[in-house]
Scaffold this active site. Structure first.
Site, PDB file in Angstrom:
ATOM      1  N   GLY A   1     -89.314 -14.942  59.622  1.00  0.00           N
ATOM      2  CA  GLY A   1     -89.499 -13.972  58.528  1.00  0.00           C
ATOM      3  C   GLY A   1     -88.584 -14.272  57.356  1.00  0.00           C
ATOM      4  O   GLY A   1     -88.723 -15.302  56.687  1.00  0.00           O
TER       5      GLY A   1
ATOM      6  N   GLY B   1     -90.973  -7.953  58.648  1.00  0.00           N
ATOM      7  CA  GLY B   1     -90.837  -6.862  57.678  1.00  0.00           C
ATOM      8  C   GLY B   1     -91.309  -7.312  56.305  1.00  0.00           C
ATOM      9  O   GLY B   1     -91.251  -8.489  55.953  1.00  0.00           O
TER      10      GLY B   1
ATOM     11  N   GLU C   1     -92.076 -21.303  54.774  1.00  0.00           N
ATOM     12  CA  GLU C   1     -90.780 -20.809  55.262  1.00  0.00           C
ATOM     13  C   GLU C   1     -90.918 -19.485  56.016  1.00  0.00           C
ATOM     14  O   GLU C   1     -90.280 -19.266  57.047  1.00  0.00           O
ATOM     15  CB  GLU C   1     -89.830 -20.623  54.063  1.00  0.00           C
ATOM     16  CG  GLU C   1     -88.460 -20.081  54.414  1.00  0.00           C
ATOM     17  CD  GLU C   1     -87.668 -21.019  55.329  1.00  0.00           C
ATOM     18  OE1 GLU C   1     -87.347 -22.124  54.884  1.00  0.00           O
ATOM     19  OE2 GLU C   1     -87.396 -20.634  56.489  1.00  0.00           O
TER      20      GLU C   1
ATOM     21  N   LYS D   1     -98.268 -18.121  60.659  1.00  0.00           N
ATOM     22  CA  LYS D   1     -97.867 -19.072  61.708  1.00  0.00           C
ATOM     23  C   LYS D   1     -99.077 -19.630  62.461  1.00  0.00           C
ATOM     24  O   LYS D   1     -99.070 -20.757  62.912  1.00  0.00           O
ATOM     25  CB  LYS D   1     -96.889 -18.415  62.680  1.00  0.00           C
ATOM     26  CG  LYS D   1     -97.404 -17.127  63.277  1.00  0.00           C
ATOM     27  CD  LYS D   1     -96.372 -16.035  63.322  1.00  0.00           C
ATOM     28  CE  LYS D   1     -97.060 -14.697  63.471  1.00  0.00           C
ATOM     29  NZ  LYS D   1     -96.182 -13.570  63.586  1.00  0.00           N
TER      30      LYS D   1
ATOM     31  N   ARG E   1    -111.303  -5.874  50.677  1.00  0.00           N
ATOM     32  CA  ARG E   1    -111.286  -4.415  50.420  1.00  0.00           C
ATOM     33  C   ARG E   1    -110.991  -4.223  48.935  1.00  0.00           C
ATOM     34  O   ARG E   1    -110.273  -5.043  48.343  1.00  0.00           O
ATOM     35  CB  ARG E   1    -110.156  -3.748  51.210  1.00  0.00           C
ATOM     36  CG  ARG E   1    -110.229  -3.960  52.710  1.00  0.00           C
ATOM     37  CD  ARG E   1    -108.871  -3.711  53.339  1.00  0.00           C
ATOM     38  NE  ARG E   1    -107.854  -4.602  52.775  1.00  0.00           N
ATOM     39  CZ  ARG E   1    -106.557  -4.395  52.809  1.00  0.00           C
ATOM     40  NH1 ARG E   1    -106.079  -3.335  53.380  1.00  0.00           N
ATOM     41  NH2 ARG E   1    -105.702  -5.258  52.287  1.00  0.00           N
TER      42      ARG E   1
ATOM     43  N   VAL F   1     -91.757 -18.746  60.134  1.00  0.00           N
ATOM     44  CA  VAL F   1     -90.794 -18.764  61.253  1.00  0.00           C
ATOM     45  C   VAL F   1     -89.555 -17.979  60.827  1.00  0.00           C
ATOM     46  O   VAL F   1     -88.932 -18.302  59.823  1.00  0.00           O
ATOM     47  CB  VAL F   1     -90.370 -20.213  61.606  1.00  0.00           C
ATOM     48  CG1 VAL F   1     -89.338 -20.215  62.724  1.00  0.00           C
ATOM     49  CG2 VAL F   1     -91.578 -21.046  62.004  1.00  0.00           C
TER      50      VAL F   1
ATOM     51  N   LYS G   1     -93.959 -20.355  66.844  1.00  0.00           N
ATOM     52  CA  LYS G   1     -92.867 -20.652  65.906  1.00  0.00           C
ATOM     53  C   LYS G   1     -92.053 -21.856  66.386  1.00  0.00           C
ATOM     54  O   LYS G   1     -91.638 -22.687  65.585  1.00  0.00           O
ATOM     55  CB  LYS G   1     -91.997 -19.409  65.728  1.00  0.00           C
ATOM     56  CG  LYS G   1     -92.765 -18.282  65.015  1.00  0.00           C
ATOM     57  CD  LYS G   1     -92.088 -16.956  65.161  1.00  0.00           C
ATOM     58  CE  LYS G   1     -92.859 -15.843  64.484  1.00  0.00           C
ATOM     59  NZ  LYS G   1     -92.405 -14.510  64.890  1.00  0.00           N
TER      60      LYS G   1
ATOM     61  N   ASP H   1     -96.322 -15.673  70.395  1.00  0.00           N
ATOM     62  CA  ASP H   1     -95.905 -15.688  68.993  1.00  0.00           C
ATOM     63  C   ASP H   1     -94.657 -16.572  68.828  1.00  0.00           C
ATOM     64  O   ASP H   1     -94.588 -17.410  67.924  1.00  0.00           O
ATOM     65  CB  ASP H   1     -95.625 -14.249  68.542  1.00  0.00           C
ATOM     66  CG  ASP H   1     -95.088 -14.173  67.131  1.00  0.00           C
ATOM     67  OD1 ASP H   1     -95.899 -14.310  66.197  1.00  0.00           O
ATOM     68  OD2 ASP H   1     -93.865 -14.015  66.963  1.00  0.00           O
TER      69      ASP H   1
HETATM   70  N1  HSE Z   1     -94.707 -10.060  65.669  1.00  0.00           N
HETATM   71  C1  HSE Z   1     -93.724 -10.868  65.018  1.00  0.00           C
HETATM   72  C2  HSE Z   1     -92.352 -10.499  65.571  1.00  0.00           C
HETATM   73  C3  HSE Z   1     -93.791 -10.671  63.527  1.00  0.00           C
HETATM   74  O1  HSE Z   1     -92.242  -9.497  66.285  1.00  0.00           O
HETATM   75  O2  HSE Z   1     -91.398 -11.231  65.312  1.00  0.00           O
HETATM   76  C4  HSE Z   1     -93.082 -11.702  62.724  1.00  0.00           C
HETATM   77  O3  HSE Z   1     -93.640 -12.987  62.886  1.00  0.00           O
END
Ligand code: HSE
Length: 376
Positions: free
Chosen positions: A126, A294, A121, A97, A40, A124, A197, A193
Site C-alpha cells: 500500500g 487504505g 508501487e 496486484k 457507473r 505491494v 505480493k 493476497d
Molecule cells: N486486502 C489487502 C490487505 C489490501 O489486507 O492488505 C491491500 O492490498
C-alpha cells in the site's frame, strides 16, 4: 501541466483525485485530472463533472493525457485498457496486484517497446515504499531474501487474537469495516493476497515472472489462542509472513503463519501495518514499514509513481517473460517448533528441509508444528 486519466472511481481512484485536490497546489509538479472513467455514473462525485466519461477511446486519442491510472481492480477490463494505453505510449500506474502478478511480464515488455513506464508501487505494501527501494538496490546489489508482512487483514486478525479475547468472527468483521479486506476475505485469510505480493517482489528480484500459485500457501484459519500461548512460552509470536529466499539452487517461497522471535522487528509490526525485509548480498537487511492499505496511503504511493514517471532520471521497472520456477516446497528449509501429542513436551528442530523434518519426526506424535522465521 501533467494531464492524467483515472480509470475506476472506487476507493483508490477517488482517493487519488481527493489527494490531488487537497495537496496539488503545494507540489512542484502541476497535475490535472483530465478524465475519470467508470461504468457507473460518478459525475456527481467529481470536482468537474465534464471530466467524467465512459469512452476510453477519447483518452487514447488525447495526446495531452500522458499518464493513465488504473484503479479498476481485477484483470478483466483492467488488462485490456492498460494494454491499450501502454501500446499508445501512455505511462500507466496501478495498485492492482492481480494485474501485475498475472500480466506483469507482458505489460512491462509492451511498456519497454513503446518507451512508456508501467509502475505499480502501490500493489505491494500500500503506502509503504518497497518496490522502488528494492529496484534501486537491484541496480547495484543482489537480493537474496525477502520476508515480511504484506497483508494488513491477517496481521490485524492475528495481532488482535494475541492481545484480546474477541472471537475470530468479530475481528474479521472489524477489519472488513475498515476496508482492508478483499471482497472475498479468503484471499486474505488463506494467504493468497500476500503470496501475490511476494510473487511481485521475487519477480523483480530475479528478473523473471513468477507464478504466485507456485508459492506454498497456508491460511491463518487454523491458528488458535492456545497457539499464541505456546509460541509465547518459547519467546515467539505468530505472524502472517511471506518469506522467499534465493540461492544457487533456485527460489524458495512460502506465505503462511510463521513464528517470529518477539525481539525481531517483524514481531512488532502489528494491526494492519505492513513491513518488508529485503536482504541483499552486500548491504544485509533493509526494512520498510508503513500503512499496507487504505485510501490515502495507496493514493500517495500512486502519486509517488506519477512523480517518478515525470522525472527524467527514472528508468522503467522490468522483468522478463521467462517464468522463474519455484523449488518444490519439500526443499524449503527452516527450523520448527514441535508440540508433542500426549506429553508435556516440545522441541525445536534443526534448520532442515521440510522433507528432512518429516523424516526426523517420523516416530514423534506431533500435535502441532510451527515453522520459525530465522534470520541473521
Ligand atoms: N486486502 C489487502 C490487505 C489490501 O489486507 O492488505 C491491500 O492490498
Amino acid at each position: 501541466m501533467i494531464n492524467i486519466a483515472i480509470l475506476g472511481y472506487g476507493a483508490v481512484g477517488s482517493g487519488l483525485a481527493e489527494l490531488i485536490k487537497a495537496k496539488g497546489k503545494t507540489w512542484q509538479l502541476q497535475i490535472a485530472v483530465k478524465y475519470v472513467v467508470d461504468i457507473r455514473d460518478v459525475s456527481s462525485q467529481l470536482e468537474n463533472t465534464a471530466t467524467y466519461t465512459t469512452n476510453f477511446d477519447t483518452i487514447l486519442a488525447d495526446d495531452d493525457v500522458t499518464i493513465v491510472v488504473e484503479a479498476i481492480g481485477g484483470t478483466e477490463s483492467a488488462y485490456n485498457l492498460v494494454k491499450q494505453a501502454l501500446l499508445k505510449g501512455k505511462h500507466v500506474c496501478t495498485s492492482n496486484k492481480e494485474l501485475v502478478t498475472t500480466y506483469g511480464a507482458e505489460l512491462l515488455q509492451i511498456a519497454s517497446n513503446t518507451q512508456a513506464k508501467f509502475m505499480f508501487e502501490a500493489s505491494v505494501g500500500g503506502g509503504t515504499p518497497v518496490i522502488q527501494p528494492m529496484y534501486r538496490t537491484l541496480q547495484i546489489d543482489q537480493i537474496i531474501e525477502v520476508a515480511g508482512i504484506l497483508n494488513g487483514t491477517t496481521n490485524y486478525i492475528l495481532s488482535t487474537m494475541s492481545t484480546t479475547t474477541k472471537t475470530y468472527e468479530t475481528i474479521l468483521q472489524d477489519v472488513q469495516q475498515r476496508n482492508y479486506a478483499e471482497k472475498n476475505p479468503w484471499e486474505d485469510v488463506g494467504g493468497f493476497d500476500a503470496a501475490r505480493k511476494l510473487a511481485i517482489l521475487l519477480s523483480l528480484a530475479t528478473g523473471n515472472q513468477l507464478n504466485f500459485r507456485d508459492i506454498h500457501t497456508e491460511g491463518i484459519n487454523n491458528i488458535t489462542r492456545d497457539d499464541f500461548s505456546f509460541a509465547h512460552e518459547f519467546g515467539f509470536t505468530i505472524k502472517p509472513l511471506v518469506w522467499g529466499y534465493i540461492n544457487q539452487n533456485g527460489i524458495y517461497a512460502i506465505s503462511a503463519p510463521i513464528l517470529v522471535h518477539r525481539k525481531h522487528p517483524l514481531a512488532n509490526v502489528c494491526n494492519a501495518f505492513n513491513a518488508a525485509m529485503i536482504k541483499t548480498a552486500s548491504t544485509g537487511n533493509l526494512m520498510f514499514y508503513g500503512e499496507g492499505a487504505g485510501k490515502t496511503p495507496t493514493a500517495t504511493a500512486i502519486m509517488a509513481d506519477i512523480f517518478r514517471i515525470c522525472s527524467a532520471t527514472t528508468h522503467g521497472l522490468t522483468w522478463s517473460t521467462n517464468t522463474a520456477k519455484i523449488q518444490p516446497f519439500d526443499d524449503f528449509s527452516c527450523c520448527k517448533l514441535v508440540q508433542v501429542a500426549g506429553k508435556n513436551r516440545a522441541f525445536i528442530t534443526a534448520h532442515e528441509t521440510e522433507h528432512a523434518t518429516a523424516e526426523t519426526l517420523k516416530n514423534v506424535p506431533v500435535a502441532k508444528m510451527f515453522r520459525i522465521y530465522d534470520y541473521d
